[in-house]
Design a protein around this motif. Structure first.
Motif, PDB file in Angstrom:
ATOM      1  N   GLY A   1       0.818  -1.209   0.000  1.00  0.00           N
ATOM      2  CA  GLY A   1       0.000   0.000   0.000  1.00  0.00           C
ATOM      3  C   GLY A   1       0.851   1.259   0.000  1.00  0.00           C
ATOM      4  N   VAL A   2       1.906   1.284   0.830  1.00  0.00           N
ATOM      5  CA  VAL A   2       2.809   2.437   0.870  1.00  0.00           C
ATOM      6  C   VAL A   2       3.529   2.606  -0.461  1.00  0.00           C
ATOM      7  N   VAL A   3       3.982   1.496  -1.045  1.00  0.00           N
ATOM      8  CA  VAL A   3       4.694   1.557  -2.328  1.00  0.00           C
ATOM      9  C   VAL A   3       3.793   2.116  -3.412  1.00  0.00           C
ATOM     10  N   PHE A   4       2.553   1.651  -3.471  1.00  0.00           N
ATOM     11  CA  PHE A   4       1.618   2.151  -4.487  1.00  0.00           C
ATOM     12  C   PHE A   4       1.368   3.640  -4.312  1.00  0.00           C
ATOM     13  N   TYR A   5       1.158   4.074  -3.067  1.00  0.00           N
ATOM     14  CA  TYR A   5       0.854   5.480  -2.839  1.00  0.00           C
ATOM     15  C   TYR A   5       2.048   6.366  -3.171  1.00  0.00           C
ATOM     16  N   VAL A   6       3.215   5.994  -2.692  1.00  0.00           N
ATOM     17  CA  VAL A   6       4.418   6.792  -2.961  1.00  0.00           C
ATOM     18  C   VAL A   6       4.721   6.827  -4.455  1.00  0.00           C
ATOM     19  N   THR A   7       4.565   5.694  -5.120  1.00  0.00           N
ATOM     20  CA  THR A   7       4.791   5.656  -6.573  1.00  0.00           C
ATOM     21  C   THR A   7       3.856   6.606  -7.293  1.00  0.00           C
ATOM     22  N   GLY A   8       2.593   6.629  -6.863  1.00  0.00           N
ATOM     23  CA  GLY A   8       1.637   7.546  -7.477  1.00  0.00           C
ATOM     24  C   GLY A   8       2.018   9.004  -7.290  1.00  0.00           C
ATOM     25  N   GLN A   9       2.490   9.338  -6.089  1.00  0.00           N
ATOM     26  CA  GLN A   9       2.886  10.725  -5.826  1.00  0.00           C
ATOM     27  C   GLN A   9       4.114  11.124  -6.644  1.00  0.00           C
ATOM     28  N   VAL A  10       5.062  10.207  -6.767  1.00  0.00           N
ATOM     29  CA  VAL A  10       6.265  10.493  -7.562  1.00  0.00           C
ATOM     30  C   VAL A  10       5.894  10.692  -9.035  1.00  0.00           C
ATOM     31  N   ILE A  11       5.013   9.843  -9.548  1.00  0.00           N
ATOM     32  CA  ILE A  11       4.580   9.987 -10.945  1.00  0.00           C
ATOM     33  C   ILE A  11       3.876  11.319 -11.146  1.00  0.00           C
ATOM     34  N   LEU A  12       3.026  11.694 -10.176  1.00  0.00           N
ATOM     35  CA  LEU A  12       2.278  12.946 -10.298  1.00  0.00           C
ATOM     36  C   LEU A  12       3.188  14.164 -10.334  1.00  0.00           C
ATOM     37  N   TYR A  13       4.110  14.245  -9.384  1.00  0.00           N
ATOM     38  CA  TYR A  13       4.844  15.482  -9.165  1.00  0.00           C
ATOM     39  C   TYR A  13       6.260  15.487  -9.748  1.00  0.00           C
ATOM     40  N   VAL A  14       6.652  14.396 -10.390  1.00  0.00           N
ATOM     41  CA  VAL A  14       7.991  14.347 -10.980  1.00  0.00           C
ATOM     42  C   VAL A  14       7.943  14.002 -12.468  1.00  0.00           C
TER      43      VAL A  14
ATOM     44  N   LEU B   1      -1.572  12.225 -14.092  1.00  0.00           N
ATOM     45  CA  LEU B   1      -2.795  12.100 -13.315  1.00  0.00           C
ATOM     46  C   LEU B   1      -3.448  10.735 -13.530  1.00  0.00           C
ATOM     47  N   PHE B   2      -3.300  10.192 -14.729  1.00  0.00           N
ATOM     48  CA  PHE B   2      -3.860   8.867 -15.037  1.00  0.00           C
ATOM     49  C   PHE B   2      -3.223   7.794 -14.161  1.00  0.00           C
ATOM     50  N   PHE B   3      -1.885   7.744 -14.152  1.00  0.00           N
ATOM     51  CA  PHE B   3      -1.190   6.732 -13.356  1.00  0.00           C
ATOM     52  C   PHE B   3      -1.292   7.022 -11.862  1.00  0.00           C
ATOM     53  N   GLY B   4      -1.329   8.300 -11.486  1.00  0.00           N
ATOM     54  CA  GLY B   4      -1.483   8.642 -10.082  1.00  0.00           C
ATOM     55  C   GLY B   4      -2.823   8.164  -9.525  1.00  0.00           C
ATOM     56  N   THR B   5      -3.878   8.305 -10.326  1.00  0.00           N
ATOM     57  CA  THR B   5      -5.198   7.834  -9.907  1.00  0.00           C
ATOM     58  C   THR B   5      -5.220   6.320  -9.765  1.00  0.00           C
ATOM     59  N   ILE B   6      -4.560   5.626 -10.677  1.00  0.00           N
ATOM     60  CA  ILE B   6      -4.478   4.160 -10.586  1.00  0.00           C
ATOM     61  C   ILE B   6      -3.738   3.742  -9.319  1.00  0.00           C
ATOM     62  N   CYS B   7      -2.622   4.383  -9.053  1.00  0.00           N
ATOM     63  CA  CYS B   7      -1.832   4.027  -7.861  1.00  0.00           C
ATOM     64  C   CYS B   7      -2.592   4.320  -6.579  1.00  0.00           C
ATOM     65  N   ASN B   8      -3.345   5.420  -6.543  1.00  0.00           N
ATOM     66  CA  ASN B   8      -4.144   5.722  -5.362  1.00  0.00           C
ATOM     67  C   ASN B   8      -5.219   4.660  -5.137  1.00  0.00           C
ATOM     68  N   LEU B   9      -5.853   4.216  -6.236  1.00  0.00           N
ATOM     69  CA  LEU B   9      -6.848   3.156  -6.126  1.00  0.00           C
ATOM     70  C   LEU B   9      -6.224   1.867  -5.601  1.00  0.00           C
ATOM     71  N   LEU B  10      -5.062   1.520  -6.112  1.00  0.00           N
ATOM     72  CA  LEU B  10      -4.378   0.308  -5.640  1.00  0.00           C
ATOM     73  C   LEU B  10      -4.002   0.425  -4.163  1.00  0.00           C
TER      74      LEU B  10
END
Length: 329
Positions: free
Chosen positions: A220-233, A249-258
């Motif tokens: 869960g932590v890995v998915f969330y952090v990955t989403g944030q990195v994709i969003l802001y980097v 935003l597409f991949f960030g939304t997927i990672c947040n859902l995961l």
């Protein structure tokens, strides 16, 4: 480079719902964002992300159904509130990001403020769920439920007011320098999530013999952090590489859902449902009683046949045996 209290670098990277309302009089536009499509004479922005939002709503509904079906699980009612919050956040984000509520609309700032407030209330609700497993108060009781509901409402109201005051330039708040709103979105939510993770690691290590739930927390932590990195980097790089069909935003939304799905998976792994086993045992009891009844009837009919053949003594002996069998069973 992202600076403390500054939305400029963030909004130039990804199109957040607050970006049209802060940073400059006309808002901040990202360097690259997903192209729009026309549906029924209406322009829809972020069409790929819109599909993920719909999938997220469906998946959240399924998770809520499964949580409610575990009638005797610990923290069932408390956990389902978190998923209701996430569902509301997803629905509002769907309306705002897709352009169904245009940025030029007079109601856009209010919906955005509600979206920001719900995000913070969702993190707060998740944090409070982290204490449920420690049984500081008994789960499912009015004290436990209403403490989460009332405190989450207070948090939502406070952040809603903060966002509206920032967007409108009310009191001492300024949309050109939205430091307080930046702290609420990134610092407060991040700290709440970090505390939840620490609490769950302590809970697993101190109270559970099984260590597998730690894997659910880690994923869960890995998915969330990955989403944030994709969003802001990497959002702009993804947008350029995909020729504006999708962005971060597409991949960030997927990672947040995961990540949210892993919250459900973790909760499901540390709770047990006793009702399933009790129902099964009752069914077995009823089956045994039915079989005993059939045996008694068969035995009684055999004794009746013996009576016809052996006379009165056979009937007395048979009656005695039937009485003894009934007492035995």
């Amino acid at each position: 480079m992202i600076q403390f209290g500054d939305f400029n670098a963030i909004c130039e990277m990804v199109a957040l719902t607050v970006c049209p309302l802060v940073g400059s009089p006309d808002g901040i536009e990202p360097d690259c964002y997903s192209r729009n499509v026309e549906v029924a004479k209406m322009l829809l922005f972020q069409p790929a992300t819109l599909i993920i939002h719909v999938i997220a709503l469906i998946m959240t509904s399924i998770m809520i159904y499964h949580i409610k079906s575990k009638y005797t699980a610990v923290g069932r009612k408390e956990m389902v509130m978190f998923f209701y919050f996430y569902m509301m956040v997803t629905f509002l984000e769907l309306l705002l990001v897709s352009g169904i509520i245009p940025t030029a609309s007079n109601v856009y700032p209010y919906f955005t403020a509600a979206h920001v407030g719900l995000i913070t209330a969702t993190f707060w609700c998740l944090l409070l769920n982290g204490f449920v497993g420690f049984q500081l108060t008994e789960d499912g009781t009015p004290l436990s439920l209403w403490s989460i509901r009332i405190s989450s409402l207070v948090i939502f109201s406070a952040i809603f007011f903060l966002a509206i005051a920032t967007f409108k330039g009310m009191a001492a708040f300024n949309p050109l320098k939205p430091v307080a709103l930046w702290i609420a979105i990134f610092i407060f939510n991040g700290v709440a999530l970090a505390f939840y993770v620490v609490l769950q690691v302590i809970l697993v290590l101190n109270t559970l013999d099984d260590r597998w739930p730690l894997g659910d927390i880690m994923f869960g932590v890995v998915f969330y952090v990955t989403g944030q990195v994709i969003l802001y980097v990497f959002s702009v790089r993804i947008c350029d590489a995909a020729k504006h069909y999708i962005d971060g935003l597409f991949f960030g939304t997927i990672c947040n859902l995961l990540a949210v799905m892993m919250v459900y998976k973790y909760w499901d792994s540390i709770t047990k449902e006793d009702l399933e086993f009790s129902v099964g045992s009752k069914q077995n009891v009823w089956e045994v009683k039915e079989l005993l009844g059939e045996d008694e009837l068969a035995y009684s009919s055999n004794n009746q046949s013996g009576f016809l053949q052996g006379g009165e003594k056979g009937n007395d002996d048979g009656h005695f045996l039937v009485v003894m069998m009934n007492k035995t069973f």
